[in-house]
Design a protein around this motif. Sequence first.
Motif, mmCIF file in Angstrom:
data_model
loop_
_atom_site.group_PDB
_atom_site.id
_atom_site.type_symbol
_atom_site.label_atom_id
_atom_site.label_comp_id
_atom_site.label_asym_id
_atom_site.label_seq_id
_atom_site.Cartn_x
_atom_site.Cartn_y
_atom_site.Cartn_z
ATOM 1 N N ILE A 95 0.650 -1.591 0.458
ATOM 2 C CA ILE A 95 -0.021 0.177 0.264
ATOM 3 C C ILE A 95 1.072 1.102 -0.326
ATOM 4 O O ILE A 95 0.361 2.257 -0.324
ATOM 5 N N PHE A 129 0.906 3.973 -2.659
ATOM 6 C CA PHE A 129 1.069 5.741 -2.431
ATOM 7 C C PHE A 129 2.084 6.713 -3.573
ATOM 8 O O PHE A 129 2.152 7.353 -3.330
ATOM 9 N N GLN A 162 -5.941 -4.289 -3.061
ATOM 10 C CA GLN A 162 -5.178 -2.713 -2.567
ATOM 11 C C GLN A 162 -5.437 -1.085 -3.824
ATOM 12 O O GLN A 162 -5.101 -0.541 -3.502
ATOM 13 N N SER A 170 -7.510 -0.649 -5.084
ATOM 14 C CA SER A 170 -8.733 0.365 -4.753
ATOM 15 C C SER A 170 -7.999 1.622 -3.821
ATOM 16 O O SER A 170 -8.886 2.562 -3.483
ATOM 17 N N THR A 171 -7.092 1.324 -3.169
ATOM 18 C CA THR A 171 -6.866 2.421 -2.138
ATOM 19 C C THR A 171 -6.325 3.395 -3.164
ATOM 20 O O THR A 171 -5.500 4.873 -2.513
#
Length: 217
Positions: free
Chosen positions: A68, A72, A162, A164-165
């Motif tokens: 994650i 990012f 993940q 979707s983050t």
Amino acid sequence: MKGFWHDAAEFFPILMSGVALTIIVTIGSLLLSTVLGLIWAMMRVSGIKVLSMLSASLINVIRGIPIIVLLFYLYFVMPDLGVTLSALQAAILGLGIAYSAYQAENFRAGIEAIDKGQIEAAQSIGMGWWLTMRRVVLPQAVRIVLPPYGNVMIMMLKDSSQASTITVAELALQGKLIASSTFKNTNVFTLVALMYLTMSIPLILLVRHFEKRAGKK
């Protein structure tokens, strides 16, 4: 139960659009992780100390960063450095890089499992390192790594959620959006879980097949 099937019929078409993105992310990141993982593994077994140390360091760094956080960084930080990626591109790149470390270890284990005598025999008849790898080692290593490779496929399918983050509207995010607008959390996420399970079962059976074949040899 009747209400569940009614909701399933209503939400299924929307969730299927998420399934399409889930498959795209999974396949894209699987291909990328395979290529990168093979490169890292070949560097590790090259016998060249600098390449081996560089590969080991890259693998350790990649394995030490949560997926994650990597997503990012690619999606939110890279634009500050002048590189702008779409959410889908960042998801594929992030998952591909993250799983390349695990692929590399699988490939390295497969390569090192090959009898050293075969390598020495190939080199004794004039084969160079790369030709030996391509014609002797890799064809046999592929059969060894197929079961763990299948397990990686299953994990990547699940970890595609993940994405979707960073706003990739894959299956998990589509389910979240539907649940937040309808408040039918139980039915929606039960349906999402069943859809993930439906995609995973063929892969699980494929891995079992590979494991059985490997066990007979």
